[in-house]
Design a protein around this motif. Sequence first.
Motif, PDB file in Angstrom:
ATOM      1  N   ASP A 130       0.804  -1.225   0.000  1.00  0.00           N
ATOM      2  CA  ASP A 130       0.000   0.000   0.000  1.00  0.00           C
ATOM      3  C   ASP A 130       0.840   1.280   0.000  1.00  0.00           C
ATOM      4  N   ALA A 131       1.946   1.273  -0.731  1.00  0.00           N
ATOM      5  CA  ALA A 131       2.777   2.478  -0.835  1.00  0.00           C
ATOM      6  C   ALA A 131       3.146   2.685  -2.303  1.00  0.00           C
ATOM      7  N   SER A 132       2.943   3.894  -2.789  1.00  0.00           N
ATOM      8  CA  SER A 132       3.188   4.167  -4.206  1.00  0.00           C
ATOM      9  C   SER A 132       4.651   4.420  -4.524  1.00  0.00           C
ATOM     10  N   GLU A 133       5.449   4.729  -3.512  1.00  0.00           N
ATOM     11  CA  GLU A 133       6.876   4.951  -3.714  1.00  0.00           C
ATOM     12  C   GLU A 133       7.610   4.622  -2.420  1.00  0.00           C
ATOM     13  N   LEU A 134       8.856   4.225  -2.547  1.00  0.00           N
ATOM     14  CA  LEU A 134       9.614   3.776  -1.382  1.00  0.00           C
ATOM     15  C   LEU A 134       9.761   4.836  -0.293  1.00  0.00           C
ATOM     16  N   PRO A 135       9.975   6.122  -0.616  1.00  0.00           N
ATOM     17  CA  PRO A 135      10.082   7.113   0.462  1.00  0.00           C
ATOM     18  C   PRO A 135       8.828   7.203   1.333  1.00  0.00           C
ATOM     19  N   ARG A 136       7.694   6.748   0.816  1.00  0.00           N
ATOM     20  CA  ARG A 136       6.437   6.788   1.557  1.00  0.00           C
ATOM     21  C   ARG A 136       6.455   5.860   2.766  1.00  0.00           C
ATOM     22  N   ILE A 137       7.459   4.986   2.843  1.00  0.00           N
ATOM     23  CA  ILE A 137       7.583   4.052   3.955  1.00  0.00           C
ATOM     24  C   ILE A 137       8.192   4.740   5.182  1.00  0.00           C
ATOM     25  N   GLY A 138       8.799   5.888   4.969  1.00  0.00           N
ATOM     26  CA  GLY A 138       9.461   6.561   6.081  1.00  0.00           C
ATOM     27  C   GLY A 138      10.720   5.824   6.482  1.00  0.00           C
ATOM     28  N   LEU A 139      10.974   5.720   7.766  1.00  0.00           N
ATOM     29  CA  LEU A 139      12.192   5.080   8.261  1.00  0.00           C
ATOM     30  C   LEU A 139      12.006   3.600   8.575  1.00  0.00           C
ATOM     31  N   ALA A 140      10.873   3.034   8.222  1.00  0.00           N
ATOM     32  CA  ALA A 140      10.590   1.634   8.558  1.00  0.00           C
ATOM     33  C   ALA A 140      11.625   0.678   7.984  1.00  0.00           C
ATOM     34  N   LEU A 141      12.126   0.959   6.797  1.00  0.00           N
ATOM     35  CA  LEU A 141      13.098   0.077   6.156  1.00  0.00           C
ATOM     36  C   LEU A 141      14.519   0.590   6.290  1.00  0.00           C
ATOM     37  N   ASP A 142      14.739   1.515   7.194  1.00  0.00           N
ATOM     38  CA  ASP A 142      16.044   2.135   7.366  1.00  0.00           C
ATOM     39  C   ASP A 142      17.145   1.079   7.438  1.00  0.00           C
ATOM     40  N   GLY A 143      18.085   1.170   6.516  1.00  0.00           N
ATOM     41  CA  GLY A 143      19.198   0.234   6.490  1.00  0.00           C
ATOM     42  C   GLY A 143      18.910  -1.079   5.781  1.00  0.00           C
ATOM     43  N   GLN A 144      17.693  -1.285   5.313  1.00  0.00           N
ATOM     44  CA  GLN A 144      17.337  -2.521   4.625  1.00  0.00           C
ATOM     45  C   GLN A 144      17.529  -2.356   3.117  1.00  0.00           C
ATOM     46  N   PRO A 145      17.833  -3.453   2.411  1.00  0.00           N
ATOM     47  CA  PRO A 145      17.890  -3.392   0.949  1.00  0.00           C
ATOM     48  C   PRO A 145      16.505  -3.083   0.372  1.00  0.00           C
ATOM     49  N   ALA A 146      16.464  -2.870  -0.898  1.00  0.00           N
ATOM     50  CA  ALA A 146      15.205  -2.528  -1.582  1.00  0.00           C
ATOM     51  C   ALA A 146      14.148  -3.615  -1.388  1.00  0.00           C
ATOM     52  N   ALA A 147      12.914  -3.237  -1.668  1.00  0.00           N
ATOM     53  CA  ALA A 147      11.791  -4.169  -1.531  1.00  0.00           C
ATOM     54  C   ALA A 147      11.892  -5.272  -2.584  1.00  0.00           C
ATOM     55  N   ASP A 148      11.681  -6.507  -2.148  1.00  0.00           N
ATOM     56  CA  ASP A 148      11.626  -7.622  -3.085  1.00  0.00           C
ATOM     57  C   ASP A 148      10.275  -7.674  -3.778  1.00  0.00           C
ATOM     58  N   LEU A 149       9.221  -7.267  -3.055  1.00  0.00           N
ATOM     59  CA  LEU A 149       7.876  -7.303  -3.607  1.00  0.00           C
ATOM     60  C   LEU A 149       7.120  -6.048  -3.184  1.00  0.00           C
ATOM     61  N   ASN A 150       6.528  -5.395  -4.156  1.00  0.00           N
ATOM     62  CA  ASN A 150       5.735  -4.183  -3.974  1.00  0.00           C
ATOM     63  C   ASN A 150       4.296  -4.548  -4.346  1.00  0.00           C
ATOM     64  N   ILE A 151       3.382  -4.465  -3.389  1.00  0.00           N
ATOM     65  CA  ILE A 151       1.968  -4.784  -3.629  1.00  0.00           C
ATOM     66  C   ILE A 151       1.166  -3.525  -3.353  1.00  0.00           C
ATOM     67  N   ASP A 152       0.431  -3.051  -4.380  1.00  0.00           N
ATOM     68  CA  ASP A 152      -0.234  -1.761  -4.239  1.00  0.00           C
ATOM     69  C   ASP A 152      -1.359  -1.617  -5.258  1.00  0.00           C
ATOM     70  N   HIS A 153      -2.215  -0.609  -5.001  1.00  0.00           N
ATOM     71  CA  HIS A 153      -3.311  -0.321  -5.923  1.00  0.00           C
ATOM     72  C   HIS A 153      -3.312   1.120  -6.423  1.00  0.00           C
ATOM     73  N   HIS A 154      -2.324   1.904  -6.103  1.00  0.00           N
ATOM     74  CA  HIS A 154      -2.301   3.315  -6.504  1.00  0.00           C
ATOM     75  C   HIS A 154      -1.776   3.475  -7.928  1.00  0.00           C
ATOM     76  N   VAL A 155      -2.486   4.243  -8.732  1.00  0.00           N
ATOM     77  CA  VAL A 155      -2.094   4.472 -10.124  1.00  0.00           C
ATOM     78  C   VAL A 155      -0.752   5.192 -10.209  1.00  0.00           C
ATOM     79  N   THR A 156      -0.355   5.885  -9.153  1.00  0.00           N
ATOM     80  CA  THR A 156       0.908   6.629  -9.125  1.00  0.00           C
ATOM     81  C   THR A 156       2.105   5.772  -8.717  1.00  0.00           C
TER      82      THR A 156
END
Length: 192
Positions: free
Chosen positions: A87-113
């Motif tokens: 439910d995030a249209s772009e990685l910065p929208r996650i905030g600091l939750a993934l701080d220090g983690q590699p990129a997302a392996d799977l992005n699941i979302d419904h936003h056209v953006t």
Amino acid sequence: MSQQSDPDQAVRDSLNQANTILVAAHIRPDGDAIGSLVGCGLSLIAAGKQVQMVLSDGVPANFRFLAGTELIKKRAVGDFDYRIVVDASELPRIGLALDGQPAADLNIDHHVTNDLFGRRNLVLSDAAATAEILARYLPVLGLTIPPEAANALLLGMVTDTIGFRTRNVTPDVLRVAAGLMELGANLADVYY
């Protein structure tokens, strides 16, 4: 418009191989972010995976009734075999939750953006909510949806459609909701 890259076999294989999985959702979380996070996380836990659910801003008080929210952390701690963002249209929208983690392996979302930031992307912009996508695809990926996960996913659908009142609510969306109720989701409790 829909963007989808082989959500079935490649993702299923990756999930089967992963032991530790991080699931994160966006800052200032709404019901779809929380419902998707918890629904996905609890389904993975039911499959025997070690799962950490992360929301940078934590869980708002009005959603703490939902079983599984007590497991949510504000920051990822440790190493993970696989990372899912819901439910995030772009990685910065996650905030600091993934701080220090590699990129997302799977992005699941419904936003056209959605900017398709994941290694794999399951982005269906015609879906009413990310929770709807998860309700449809978790079984395709070989995961069961336990009652608490079904309740969380129903919460995501109800909140993102303002109680099934938005224009993107179709008969298929209502069928998905009915399927979640058959799995144990309680529509009256979610509305309450």
